[in-house]
Design a protein around this motif. Structure first.
Motif, PDB file in Angstrom:
ATOM      1  N   SER A  16     -33.347  13.983  -7.586  1.00  0.00           N
ATOM      2  CA  SER A  16     -33.748  14.814  -6.447  1.00  0.00           C
ATOM      3  C   SER A  16     -34.591  13.968  -5.507  1.00  0.00           C
ATOM      4  CB  SER A  16     -34.523  16.062  -6.899  1.00  0.00           C
ATOM      5  OG  SER A  16     -35.780  15.715  -7.428  1.00  0.00           O
ATOM      6  N   CYS A  17     -34.431  14.240  -4.234  1.00  0.00           N
ATOM      7  CA  CYS A  17     -35.214  13.546  -3.207  1.00  0.00           C
ATOM      8  C   CYS A  17     -35.775  14.618  -2.280  1.00  0.00           C
ATOM      9  CB  CYS A  17     -34.337  12.556  -2.448  1.00  0.00           C
ATOM     10  SG  CYS A  17     -35.251  11.635  -1.191  1.00  0.00           S
ATOM     11  N   ARG A  18     -37.039  14.921  -2.455  1.00  0.00           N
ATOM     12  CA  ARG A  18     -37.716  15.960  -1.669  1.00  0.00           C
ATOM     13  C   ARG A  18     -38.231  15.351  -0.384  1.00  0.00           C
ATOM     14  NH1 ARG A  18     -39.127  20.617  -0.106  1.00  0.00           N
ATOM     15  NH2 ARG A  18     -41.237  21.396  -0.261  1.00  0.00           N
ATOM     16  N   ILE A  19     -37.812  15.906   0.751  1.00  0.00           N
ATOM     17  CA  ILE A  19     -38.272  15.450   2.066  1.00  0.00           C
ATOM     18  C   ILE A  19     -39.308  16.464   2.540  1.00  0.00           C
ATOM     19  CG2 ILE A  19     -37.577  14.799   4.399  1.00  0.00           C
ATOM     20  CD1 ILE A  19     -36.380  13.035   2.164  1.00  0.00           C
ATOM     21  N   ILE A  20     -40.560  16.068   2.437  1.00  0.00           N
ATOM     22  CA  ILE A  20     -41.645  17.032   2.626  1.00  0.00           C
ATOM     23  C   ILE A  20     -41.761  17.550   4.060  1.00  0.00           C
ATOM     24  CG2 ILE A  20     -43.021  16.365   0.637  1.00  0.00           C
ATOM     25  CD1 ILE A  20     -44.596  14.476   2.396  1.00  0.00           C
ATOM     26  N   ASP A  21     -41.530  16.701   5.048  1.00  0.00           N
ATOM     27  CA  ASP A  21     -41.707  17.162   6.427  1.00  0.00           C
ATOM     28  C   ASP A  21     -40.574  18.073   6.894  1.00  0.00           C
ATOM     29  OD1 ASP A  21     -40.181  14.820   6.264  1.00  0.00           O
ATOM     30  OD2 ASP A  21     -40.652  14.213   8.309  1.00  0.00           O
ATOM     31  N   LEU A  22     -39.426  18.031   6.232  1.00  0.00           N
ATOM     32  CA  LEU A  22     -38.310  18.913   6.573  1.00  0.00           C
ATOM     33  C   LEU A  22     -38.214  20.106   5.627  1.00  0.00           C
ATOM     34  CD1 LEU A  22     -35.524  16.275   7.320  1.00  0.00           C
ATOM     35  CD2 LEU A  22     -36.954  17.519   8.963  1.00  0.00           C
ATOM     36  N   ASP A  23     -39.030  20.120   4.580  1.00  0.00           N
ATOM     37  CA  ASP A  23     -39.008  21.155   3.555  1.00  0.00           C
ATOM     38  C   ASP A  23     -37.598  21.359   3.007  1.00  0.00           C
ATOM     39  OD1 ASP A  23     -40.128  23.018   1.817  1.00  0.00           O
ATOM     40  OD2 ASP A  23     -39.773  24.685   3.205  1.00  0.00           O
ATOM     41  N   VAL A  24     -37.010  20.231   2.578  1.00  0.00           N
ATOM     42  CA  VAL A  24     -35.661  20.244   2.014  1.00  0.00           C
ATOM     43  C   VAL A  24     -35.618  19.269   0.847  1.00  0.00           C
ATOM     44  CG1 VAL A  24     -34.725  18.441   3.514  1.00  0.00           C
ATOM     45  CG2 VAL A  24     -33.203  20.175   2.610  1.00  0.00           C
ATOM     46  N   THR A  25     -34.746  19.541  -0.100  1.00  0.00           N
ATOM     47  CA  THR A  25     -34.546  18.646  -1.237  1.00  0.00           C
ATOM     48  C   THR A  25     -33.069  18.293  -1.325  1.00  0.00           C
ATOM     49  OG1 THR A  25     -36.377  19.650  -2.453  1.00  0.00           O
ATOM     50  CG2 THR A  25     -34.807  18.348  -3.729  1.00  0.00           C
ATOM     51  N   PHE A  26     -32.802  17.003  -1.406  1.00  0.00           N
ATOM     52  CA  PHE A  26     -31.448  16.529  -1.647  1.00  0.00           C
ATOM     53  C   PHE A  26     -31.284  16.365  -3.149  1.00  0.00           C
ATOM     54  CE2 PHE A  26     -32.132  15.289   2.710  1.00  0.00           C
ATOM     55  CZ  PHE A  26     -30.921  15.625   3.308  1.00  0.00           C
ATOM     56  N   LEU A  27     -30.171  16.826  -3.653  1.00  0.00           N
ATOM     57  CA  LEU A  27     -29.858  16.734  -5.075  1.00  0.00           C
ATOM     58  C   LEU A  27     -28.600  15.898  -5.238  1.00  0.00           C
ATOM     59  CD1 LEU A  27     -30.232  20.535  -5.833  1.00  0.00           C
ATOM     60  CD2 LEU A  27     -31.949  18.761  -6.216  1.00  0.00           C
ATOM     61  N   GLY A  28     -28.536  15.159  -6.314  1.00  0.00           N
ATOM     62  CA  GLY A  28     -27.354  14.356  -6.577  1.00  0.00           C
ATOM     63  C   GLY A  28     -27.377  13.828  -7.992  1.00  0.00           C
ATOM     64  N   ARG A  29     -26.475  12.923  -8.251  1.00  0.00           N
ATOM     65  CA  ARG A  29     -26.360  12.324  -9.580  1.00  0.00           C
ATOM     66  C   ARG A  29     -26.196  10.829  -9.405  1.00  0.00           C
ATOM     67  NH1 ARG A  29     -26.935  14.651 -13.957  1.00  0.00           N
ATOM     68  NH2 ARG A  29     -26.533  13.443 -15.804  1.00  0.00           N
ATOM     69  N   LEU A  30     -27.035  10.057 -10.079  1.00  0.00           N
ATOM     70  CA  LEU A  30     -26.901   8.616 -10.139  1.00  0.00           C
ATOM     71  C   LEU A  30     -25.997   8.341 -11.332  1.00  0.00           C
ATOM     72  CD1 LEU A  30     -27.917   5.951  -8.927  1.00  0.00           C
ATOM     73  CD2 LEU A  30     -29.809   6.025 -10.548  1.00  0.00           C
ATOM     74  N   ALA A  31     -24.776   7.862 -11.068  1.00  0.00           N
ATOM     75  CA  ALA A  31     -23.802   7.658 -12.140  1.00  0.00           C
ATOM     76  C   ALA A  31     -22.820   6.561 -11.758  1.00  0.00           C
ATOM     77  CB  ALA A  31     -23.041   8.945 -12.421  1.00  0.00           C
ATOM     78  N   ASP A  32     -22.456   5.763 -12.737  1.00  0.00           N
ATOM     79  CA  ASP A  32     -21.467   4.700 -12.535  1.00  0.00           C
ATOM     80  C   ASP A  32     -21.818   3.802 -11.353  1.00  0.00           C
ATOM     81  OD1 ASP A  32     -19.948   5.641 -14.701  1.00  0.00           O
ATOM     82  OD2 ASP A  32     -18.936   7.088 -13.395  1.00  0.00           O
ATOM     83  N   GLY A  33     -23.104   3.555 -11.157  1.00  0.00           N
ATOM     84  CA  GLY A  33     -23.531   2.618 -10.125  1.00  0.00           C
ATOM     85  C   GLY A  33     -23.568   3.167  -8.720  1.00  0.00           C
ATOM     86  N   THR A  34     -23.506   4.470  -8.566  1.00  0.00           N
ATOM     87  CA  THR A  34     -23.605   5.034  -7.228  1.00  0.00           C
ATOM     88  C   THR A  34     -24.292   6.399  -7.271  1.00  0.00           C
ATOM     89  OG1 THR A  34     -22.402   5.456  -5.174  1.00  0.00           O
ATOM     90  CG2 THR A  34     -21.357   6.179  -7.221  1.00  0.00           C
ATOM     91  N   LEU A  35     -24.602   6.908  -6.113  1.00  0.00           N
ATOM     92  CA  LEU A  35     -25.199   8.227  -5.958  1.00  0.00           C
ATOM     93  C   LEU A  35     -24.084   9.189  -5.567  1.00  0.00           C
ATOM     94  CD1 LEU A  35     -27.826   9.822  -5.921  1.00  0.00           C
ATOM     95  CD2 LEU A  35     -28.170   9.073  -3.577  1.00  0.00           C
ATOM     96  N   ARG A  36     -23.885  10.246  -6.361  1.00  0.00           N
ATOM     97  CA  ARG A  36     -22.753  11.155  -6.180  1.00  0.00           C
ATOM     98  C   ARG A  36     -23.202  12.589  -5.950  1.00  0.00           C
ATOM     99  NH1 ARG A  36     -18.254   9.428 -10.499  1.00  0.00           N
ATOM    100  NH2 ARG A  36     -18.384   7.207 -10.133  1.00  0.00           N
ATOM    101  N   ASP A  37     -22.280  13.367  -5.429  1.00  0.00           N
ATOM    102  CA  ASP A  37     -22.451  14.821  -5.305  1.00  0.00           C
ATOM    103  C   ASP A  37     -23.748  15.194  -4.596  1.00  0.00           C
ATOM    104  OD1 ASP A  37     -20.068  15.063  -6.812  1.00  0.00           O
ATOM    105  OD2 ASP A  37     -21.224  14.965  -8.677  1.00  0.00           O
ATOM    106  N   ILE A  38     -24.006  14.574  -3.454  1.00  0.00           N
ATOM    107  CA  ILE A  38     -25.235  14.827  -2.707  1.00  0.00           C
ATOM    108  C   ILE A  38     -25.134  16.176  -1.998  1.00  0.00           C
ATOM    109  CG2 ILE A  38     -26.775  14.002  -0.897  1.00  0.00           C
ATOM    110  CD1 ILE A  38     -25.572  11.167  -1.429  1.00  0.00           C
ATOM    111  N   THR A  39     -26.086  17.046  -2.294  1.00  0.00           N
ATOM    112  CA  THR A  39     -26.193  18.342  -1.635  1.00  0.00           C
ATOM    113  C   THR A  39     -27.646  18.531  -1.210  1.00  0.00           C
ATOM    114  OG1 THR A  39     -26.655  19.512  -3.700  1.00  0.00           O
ATOM    115  CG2 THR A  39     -24.337  19.367  -3.024  1.00  0.00           C
TER     116      THR A  39
END
Length: 115
Positions: A36-59
């Protein structure tokens, strides 16, 4: 202040960078962990999966993350963009509190190659 679209684009560039990395960086990114990557000034969190050498399924979800990811980042949108663009050193940003990273000890030890 970075926009939601700029932050999403930065994460997509990060995913691309990880997928083309080699050597120690590639092996460090080969974890299979929720992220998860929480962006505090936008009040949003990006979620994803670190797998097989990349970042996947970013929402994104408004507010804090709905569940605790295995690797958690918290920062301002401008800092995310600057990190991915190579304009901000992660170790320095982490040491000064601009970026917060939370993960298990084993993950932190493997991720240090990326930092």
């Amino acid at each position: 202040m970075a926009t939601l679209d700029q932050c999403r684009a930065a994460l997509e560039r990060l995913a691309q960078n990880l997928s083309t990395a080699e050597g120690d960086v590639r092996s460090a990114a080969a974890l299979d962990r929720s992220l998860s990557c929480r962006i505090i000034d936008l009040d949003v969190t990006f979620l994803g999966r670190l797998a097989d050498g990349t970042l996947r399924d970013i929402t994104s979800v408004p507010g804090p993350p709905p569940q605790k990811a295995q690797i958690r980042l918290t920062m301002a949108g401008d800092d995310l963009v600057a990190l991915v663009d190579g304009e901000l050193n992660f170790a320095k940003a982490w040491a000064t509190g601009r970026v917060r990273l939370e993960a298990g000890l084993r993950d932190l030890l493997r991720l240090r190659t990326l930092l």
